[in-house]
Design a protein around this motif. Structure first.
Motif, PDB file in Angstrom:
ATOM      1  N   THR A  28       1.246  11.579   5.355  1.00 27.97           N
ATOM      2  CA  THR A  28       0.138  10.657   5.625  1.00 27.97           C
ATOM      3  C   THR A  28       0.550   9.231   5.326  1.00 27.97           C
ATOM      4  O   THR A  28       1.103   8.950   4.256  1.00 27.97           O
ATOM      5  CB  THR A  28      -1.086  11.018   4.762  1.00 27.97           C
ATOM      6  OG1 THR A  28      -1.345  12.403   4.869  1.00 27.97           O
ATOM      7  CG2 THR A  28      -2.304  10.247   5.220  1.00 27.97           C
ATOM      8  N   ASP A  29       0.277   8.306   6.255  1.00 25.77           N
ATOM      9  CA  ASP A  29       0.652   6.910   6.035  1.00 25.77           C
ATOM     10  C   ASP A  29      -0.516   6.124   5.432  1.00 25.77           C
ATOM     11  O   ASP A  29      -1.570   6.676   5.095  1.00 25.77           O
ATOM     12  CB  ASP A  29       1.174   6.263   7.323  1.00 25.77           C
ATOM     13  CG  ASP A  29       0.086   5.978   8.363  1.00 25.77           C
ATOM     14  OD1 ASP A  29      -1.115   6.174   8.074  1.00 25.77           O
ATOM     15  OD2 ASP A  29       0.445   5.540   9.470  1.00 25.77           O
ATOM     16  N   MET A  30      -0.327   4.821   5.301  1.00 28.92           N
ATOM     17  CA  MET A  30      -1.310   3.947   4.671  1.00 28.92           C
ATOM     18  C   MET A  30      -2.661   3.995   5.364  1.00 28.92           C
ATOM     19  O   MET A  30      -3.704   3.817   4.732  1.00 28.92           O
ATOM     20  CB  MET A  30      -0.761   2.511   4.659  1.00 28.92           C
ATOM     21  CG  MET A  30      -1.679   1.478   4.065  1.00 28.92           C
ATOM     22  SD  MET A  30      -0.942  -0.175   4.086  1.00 28.92           S
ATOM     23  CE  MET A  30       0.269  -0.049   2.770  1.00 28.92           C
ATOM     24  N   ASN A  31      -2.663   4.247   6.666  1.00 33.43           N
ATOM     25  CA  ASN A  31      -3.903   4.280   7.431  1.00 33.43           C
ATOM     26  C   ASN A  31      -4.543   5.659   7.479  1.00 33.43           C
ATOM     27  O   ASN A  31      -5.562   5.842   8.145  1.00 33.43           O
ATOM     28  CB  ASN A  31      -3.639   3.791   8.858  1.00 33.43           C
ATOM     29  CG  ASN A  31      -3.288   2.321   8.901  1.00 33.43           C
ATOM     30  OD1 ASN A  31      -4.140   1.475   8.648  1.00 33.43           O
ATOM     31  ND2 ASN A  31      -2.035   2.008   9.185  1.00 33.43           N
ATOM     32  N   GLY A  32      -3.946   6.624   6.796  1.00 34.99           N
ATOM     33  CA  GLY A  32      -4.471   7.977   6.834  1.00 34.99           C
ATOM     34  C   GLY A  32      -4.047   8.744   8.066  1.00 34.99           C
ATOM     35  O   GLY A  32      -4.591   9.811   8.354  1.00 34.99           O
TER      36      GLY A  32
END
Length: 457
Positions: A28-32
Motif C-alpha cells: 500500500t502506498d501513501m495514497n492507500g
C-alpha cells in the motif's frame, strides 16, 4: 520464528491449492493504493523468508504512480531497494483471475530488518504504541461507501437503477431500498464470494443516499492494522466484482457533483488490560464515560491538522458541502449523523465512537493513525471536548476546519500534535508530497478553464 511461520503458511497454502500458477504481492502506498506485480509462485519464496527486494519508493508515489521531485525517494536517491516481507495471514486466492493465482500483502522493512518508516502500516503501528503502553487496545471496524459506475458513451454516471419493465433510469435517492440491491445481485454475490475466499469480514451491504451508491461494513477486530488491511482488500474485491459484471467501482470522495459523496467511517472502542470497554460508564453528558469524552476532546483538538489526511487529494474537498452528512467542524454527540464524532446507539459492552470526517479515497492506515493519535492525546491529557450536540438537534452547517486543499495543508504543517504520532520525519515527508501533488494538479489547464474564460475574458 516469524520466518518459519510464514514459510509454513506458504507451504500449507500451496498444498491446499497445488494448481496455483501465479502470486500477486501487494503493498500500500501513501495514497492507500495497492501496488504490486504478478510473479511465478517459484519466485516468491524470499517474501516468506527474509524478504524480497522492492523499490523503497513504492510507498511514496503520487496518485498517478509517479515519484515526487520534492523528496529524495525515487529519482534523486537512485531508487534503492528495501525489503518487503509477507504479512502473516494475508495469503489468499484471487478468485477473479483467469489462471489460478494467489495474493499476499507485503510490508516494508529496512535492510537491517527494522520497520521501513515510510510504509503506512508502520506509521500506524507507531501511532498505536502510546495507547498500547497505557495497556489499552483499540477495537475497530471501517465502513466504506462507493459508487458503481457506467459510461453512456459520452460521460461517466452512476449505475442507475432501472424503472421496472424497462431499461430507463430510475431517479431518486431511495435510501436503503432493497430493490436496488436485487438489481445488482450478481455483483453482490460475486463480492460475497470474493470476500469469503480472501477472509475479508464484510458484513452488511446497503444502498446509500444516491442512486448507484452503496456501503459495505466490515466486522470489528482488535488489531487496527488488520482492520485497515481488510479495508484496502475490500476495495480491491469491490472493483474486481464490478469489473466481472461489466461495471466500474470508484471510491472517489465526490465523483458526481449532484450526488452524495462517499465516506470512510471509523467505529472504535477501547479496552483496558482486563478487556473492559473504557468508554462504558456515566458522565455529565450521558451514558458514556469521561474517557470517551476525553477521547472526543482529543479528536477535536487534532481535527484541523488531520484534514489533509482525511481528504488527501483535490476531489476530496468537493465532498464537503451542506446537506450531505459531511461535517466541517469537530462537533459531537449521541445518535446524530450530522456530527463529526458520533456516539451510536449501543450497550455498555460495545460503547464506541464513530469518526465520520474522512473520505473513501483516504489511506485507511493514515486515517486510523490520526484517529488513534487524537484518542490517545485526549485520554492522556484529559482534554475536554466542546459542548455536546444533543440528540435530534437541528444543525446549521458551519465550516470550522479547513475544507480547501491548500488550507488543509497549511493546517497540517502547523500541527503540533500529529507529528509526535506520525514521527517528525514522516510528517514532513507527507507534507512535501501532498504539497507537490496539489501544485501539480492545479497547474494543469482543464476544460473548465476554457468553458469559463476562453471567450469571456
Amino acid at each position: 520464528m516469524k520466518s518459519d511461520n510464514l514459510k509454513k503458511q506458504l507451504n500449507d497454502y500451496l498444498a491446499a491449492w497445488p494448481e496455483t500458477r501465479f502470486m500477486e504481492p501487494l503493498i500500500t502506498d501513501m495514497n492507500g493504493i495497492l501496488r504490486g506485480k504478478r510473479v511465478g509462485v517459484e519466485d516468491l519464496g524470499k517474501a516468506f523468508k527474509n524478504g524480497v527486494n522492492m523499490c523503497a519508493a513504492t510507498t511514496v508515489l503520487d496518485t498517478m504512480g509517479s515519484t515526487f521531485t520534492s523528496v529524495p525517494n525515487g529519482l534523486r536517491d537512485g531508487d534503492p531497494d528495501a525489503k518487503a516481507i509477507a504479512v502473516a495471514g494475508s495469503l489468499a486466492p484471487v478468485p477473479w483471475a483467469t489462471l489460478p493465482t494467489a495474493q499476499v500483502l507485503l510490508e516494508m522493512i529496512n535492510l537491517d530488518g527494522s520497520p521501513y518508516e515510510n510504509d503506512p502500516r508502520n506509521v500506524l503501528r507507531h501511532a498505536l504504541q502510546p495507547l498500547l503502553q497505557l495497556g489499552l487496545k483499540p477495537v475497530m471496524a471501517l465502513e466504506l461507501e462507493f459508487y458503481l459506475v457506467e459510461h453512456d458513451g459520452e460521460r461517466f454516471q452512476p449505475r442507475m437503477p432501472r424503472i421496472p419493465g424497462s431499461n430507463l433510469p430510475q431517479g431518486g435517492a431511495q435510501y436503503s431500498i432493497m430493490e436496488d440491491l436485487y438489481e445488482i445481485d450478481d455483483f453482490l454475490t460475486d463480492l460475497d464470494a470474493f470476500c469469503r475466499a480472501q477472509n475479508i469480514p464484510a458484513g452488511a451491504a446497503l444502498s446509500e443516499f444516491a442512486p448507484g451508491q452503496f456501503e459495505v461494513n466490515l466486522q470489528h477486530v482488535d488489531d487496527p492494522v488488520l482492520a485497515c488491511d481488510h479495508a484496502v482488500l475490500l476495495k480491491r474485491a469491490v472493483k474486481a466484482a464490478a469489473a466481472k459484471n461489466g461495471l466500474a467501482a470508484t471510491f472517489m470522495a465526490k465523483p458526481f457533483a449532484e450526488s452524495a459523496g462517499s465516506g470512510l467511517h471509523i467505529h472504535v472502542s477501547v479496552l483496558d488490560r482486563d478487556g473492559r470497554n473504557i468508554f462504558a460508564g456515566e458522565s455529565k453528558d450521558g451514558d458514556f464515560s469521561d474517557q470517551l469524552r476525553y477521547a472526543i476532546g482529543g479528536l477535536g483538538a487534532i481535527m484541523a491538522e488531520s484534514v489533509a489526511v482525511f481528504a488527501p487529494n483535490a476531489n476530496s474537498y468537493r465532498r464537503h458541502s451542506p446537506g450531505n452528512f459531511v461535517p466541517a467542524s469537530s462537533n459531537w454527540g449521541p445518535n446524530h449523523r450530522g456530527v463529526a464524532l458520533r456516539i451510536p446507539l449501543s450497550g455498555p459492552a460495545n460503547r464506541r465512537l464513530e469518526h465520520r470526517v474522512a473520505g473513501a479515497d483516504a489511506n485507511p492506515y493514515l486515517v486510523v493513525a490520526a484517529v488513534l493519535a487524537g484518542i490517545h492525546h485526549g485520554i492522556s491529557t484529559h482534554c475536554e471536548p466542546r459542548a455536546m450536540t444533543p440528540e435530534r438537534s437541528e444543525l446549521e452547517y458551519a465550516v470550522e476546519i479547513p475544507v480547501r486543499w491548500p488550507l488543509a495543508l497549511e493546517a497540517f504543517d502547523a500541527g503540533k500534535i500529529l507529528p509526535r504520532y506520525f514521527t517528525e520525519a514522516y510528517h514532513q515527508l507527507f507534507s512535501k508530497c501532498r504539497h507537490e501533488e496539489e501544485t501539480t494538479f492545479n497547474s494543469e489547464i482543464s476544460s473548465k478553464d476554457y468553458e469559463w474564460y476562453l471567450r469571456a475574458v
